[in-house]
Scaffold this active site. Structure first.
Site, short mmCIF file in Angstrom:
data_model
loop_
_atom_site.label_atom_id
_atom_site.label_comp_id
_atom_site.label_asym_id
_atom_site.label_seq_id
_atom_site.Cartn_x
_atom_site.Cartn_y
_atom_site.Cartn_z
N PRO A 106 34.25 11.75 -37.47
CA PRO A 106 35.46 12.51 -37.09
C PRO A 106 36.26 12.93 -38.31
O PRO A 106 36.46 12.15 -39.24
CB PRO A 106 36.22 11.51 -36.23
CG PRO A 106 35.15 10.70 -35.59
CD PRO A 106 34.08 10.56 -36.64
N CYS A 107 36.69 14.19 -38.27
CA CYS A 107 37.16 14.83 -39.50
C CYS A 107 38.67 14.90 -39.63
O CYS A 107 39.17 15.39 -40.63
CB CYS A 107 36.60 16.25 -39.56
SG CYS A 107 37.10 17.28 -38.16
#
Length: 453
Positions: A106-107
């Site tokens: 997840p960014c």
């Protein structure tokens, strides 16, 4: 027996997809020719969509593949490998060889959009867990996808898997990744920013891609662009057949491919053709909101529209419901609203009432690729209609097949966004399948070179 006919079983290179979400990366892997033996994501809603899609494709949970809904911190390489070995599909293989692990931690913690919370943001450490699992599985190849912000993020004081602590320039996330994988016997190819629109996706989505390979194996390469500046798929080519007033042009090749399907079925070897459109529900918008959207020109953001109104003014005579709304909330007559707007004699309160305080909204251009598809439904306005996009339209902009059905809530809001992953979020968070396919094909080429000597 194994639950399959050994005479018809065709072995394909085995891949693992971590942080799989609804399945954008997996779609590309399947299109490229990989088998996905194991996948994982923490989201229940995304997992429901993911498993359903594999069922559509004849990929049976617990027989042909294993999807695990869990936090990656709870996964071990031994657990993953045991799950794969227990699948009936691979029961007759003497050894289960993992060709590649793909994943996009997840960014949000690395994103240039919104607030960065620094090195202590727990989201930044998910890639550490990703590296841990890789070192425990030791696949031939590793692919990691992330936002551009990953490339210039520093994690001062980060402690690696062997206890090494990183500071200053060595704490840059790409250097951390290279160092940590090198300790496990991998070479990391310098990262590259890829634009999804260069690979047939109707979206200028830029992502940092990292490729790594084990010592002694064929190095992979980054895919070369296949769509030049003049050939990129546009928004209208992608969704023209989905709008209320049908596109006057003929059905584009991209739309035809979306309908016919690109991802092969495990049962037939052919893609699933969409017999009817799914996920096409539109948000119900008030007349005020529709009139507000009508003020935007194609390609124009709210910030640009505000500046234009303040500089040149705007004619509001064609938006009577919006004028009445402004009149009531600003405490002036409707004629005064129209006159002030026409003259550009507006203050912040006037513009906030007219356009709301949301400054990130944009009306997309019909003849250009879309900007990055996001997770919030009302960030973008349709190019030719005064409305937001359906889930299906955004899925087209991401290069999902029309047969791919997104399940769960369509949208959500407020604090629930922190825990819920509705359809719009599933689409926005996904890796575009055609971008994933382009990368996966290069990994497959390298893997086959190893097998062929």
């Amino acid at each position: 027996m194994t639950g399959r006919n050994p005479n018809t079983f065709v072995y394909k290179p085995i891949a693992i997809d971590l942080f799989c979400g609804a399945g954008g990366m997996s779609e590309g892997l399947l299109q490229a020719g990989f088998d996905i033996a194991f996948s994982s994501d923490i989201s229940e809603q995304a997992g429901v969509t993911y498993v359903h899609r594999h069922e559509q494709l004849g990929i049976r949970q617990g027989v042909d593949t294993f999807f695990c809904r869990d936090d990656i911190k709870n996964l071990s390489g031994s657990f993953i490998l045991e799950k794969i070995k227990s699948l009936p599909k691979y029961a007759e293989l003497k050894d289960v060889h993992i060709a590649a692990v793909f994943g996009g931690p997840p960014c949000q913690g690395f994103s240039r959009n919104g607030e960065r919370k620094g090195p202590d943001d727990p989201r930044n450490f998910l890639f550490r867990e990703y590296v841990r699992v890789i070192r425990e599985i030791m696949p031939d190849y590793v692919v990691m996808e992330n936002v551009e912000g990953f490339t210039d993020t520093k994690l001062q004081g980060f402690v690696g898997l062997t206890g090494i602590q990183y500071f200053d320039e060595d704490s840059l996330a790409p250097r951390l990744l290279e160092s940590e994988l090198a300790l496990a016997g991998y070479h990391v190819i310098p990262s590259k920013i890829l634009d999804a629109s260069d690979y047939g996706v109707p979206q200028a989505r830029h992502r940092a891609i990292f490729l790594a390979y084990r010592d002694g194996l064929t190095p992979p390469v980054y895919p070369k662009p296949t769509y030049g500046p003049e050939k990129k798929v546009t928004v209208m080519e992608a969704i023209g057949d989905l709008i209320g007033e049908k596109c006057p042009c003929s059905l584009s090749e991209y739309a035809k491919a979306s309908i016919a399907g690109r991802t092969p079925s495990a049962k037939t070897g052919k893609p699933i053709r969409s017999s009817h459109y799914k996920n096409t529900e539109l948000s119900r918008l008030t007349e005020i909101v529709q009139e507000r959207f009508s003020l935007y020109s194609q390609g124009q953001t709210t910030s640009e529209l505000r500046k234009m109104i303040a500089k040149r003014g705007i004619d509001l005579t064609s938006v009577p419901h919006l004028v009445a709304y402004c009149s009531e909330n600003l405490g002036i007559t409707e004629q005064e609203v129209i006159s002030l707007a026409r003259e550009g004699s507006v203050d912040r309160a006037f513009l906030d009432t007219l356009l709301t305080k949301k400054n990130v909204r944009t009306r997309l251009r019909a003849n250009k690729p879309s900007p990055t598809v996001v997770t919030i439904a009302d960030d973008y306005v349709h190019p030719t209609e005064n409305r937001t996009f359906s889930v299906r339209e955004l899925a087209r902009l991401q290069s999902f097949d029309d047969s791919f059905e997104f399940l769960g809530k369509r949208t959500t809001g407020g604090p629930r966004r922190r825990v819920e992953v509705p359809q719009y979020t599933q689409v926005g968070n996904a890796v575009p399948p055609l971008l994933a396919k382009a990368i996966a094909l290069e990994i497959l080429k390298a893997e086959l070179q190893n097998k062929n000597g």
